[in-house]
Design a protein around this motif. Sequence first.
Motif, PDB file in Angstrom:
ATOM      1  N   ASP A  67      35.037  38.678  52.474  1.00  0.00           N
ATOM      2  CA  ASP A  67      34.583  37.436  51.843  1.00  0.00           C
ATOM      3  C   ASP A  67      33.912  37.682  50.501  1.00  0.00           C
ATOM      4  O   ASP A  67      34.049  36.877  49.577  1.00  0.00           O
ATOM      5  N   ILE A  68      33.178  38.783  50.366  1.00  0.00           N
ATOM      6  CA  ILE A  68      32.434  39.014  49.133  1.00  0.00           C
ATOM      7  C   ILE A  68      33.195  39.883  48.132  1.00  0.00           C
ATOM      8  O   ILE A  68      32.749  40.054  47.006  1.00  0.00           O
ATOM      9  N   LEU A  69      34.328  40.405  48.536  1.00  0.00           N
ATOM     10  CA  LEU A  69      35.074  41.325  47.669  1.00  0.00           C
ATOM     11  C   LEU A  69      35.420  40.699  46.322  1.00  0.00           C
ATOM     12  O   LEU A  69      35.380  41.369  45.293  1.00  0.00           O
ATOM     13  N   SER A  70      35.717  39.420  46.317  1.00  0.00           N
ATOM     14  CA  SER A  70      36.120  38.773  45.064  1.00  0.00           C
ATOM     15  C   SER A  70      34.970  38.656  44.069  1.00  0.00           C
ATOM     16  O   SER A  70      35.204  38.558  42.863  1.00  0.00           O
ATOM     17  N   ILE A  71      33.732  38.677  44.537  1.00  0.00           N
ATOM     18  CA  ILE A  71      32.604  38.566  43.601  1.00  0.00           C
ATOM     19  C   ILE A  71      31.965  39.920  43.298  1.00  0.00           C
ATOM     20  O   ILE A  71      31.080  40.008  42.461  1.00  0.00           O
ATOM     21  N   LYS A  72      32.441  40.985  43.941  1.00  0.00           N
ATOM     22  CA  LYS A  72      31.866  42.320  43.736  1.00  0.00           C
ATOM     23  C   LYS A  72      32.579  43.016  42.584  1.00  0.00           C
ATOM     24  O   LYS A  72      33.680  43.490  42.716  1.00  0.00           O
ATOM     25  N   THR A  73      31.898  43.058  41.437  1.00  0.00           N
ATOM     26  CA  THR A  73      32.486  43.707  40.266  1.00  0.00           C
ATOM     27  C   THR A  73      31.667  44.906  39.805  1.00  0.00           C
ATOM     28  O   THR A  73      32.116  45.654  38.955  1.00  0.00           O
TER      29      THR A  73
END
Length: 101
Positions: A67-73
């Motif tokens: 779920d958080i992969l898309s916001i982890k940069t």
Amino acid sequence: MKKDIFTITEVIAIVMDLADKLKVYELYGFEDESELHITRHLNDKLESLYSVEYDDFLCRCSEIAEDILSIKTGELNELNQCHEEIGFLAKKKLKEFLIDI
């Protein structure tokens, strides 16, 4: 069933490591099957879970990581946002494992 053994901070550490493993898979197409990069104390807590609980806990943590992969940069602001989101999702999905609730 063991309950109430993890803090939100500990869950964040586990989920962030799982997210890193997912990112490797996304970038390179192979699974990082190495052990989690967590402290010995946290690893001892994980190993204290019964097998079914361990699998259930890590499965739920993996769902949160996805779920958080898309916001982890890797940028500081996004990392803070990841930590907030992990805390929110952990309270929903892992409440029986958490101390802080």
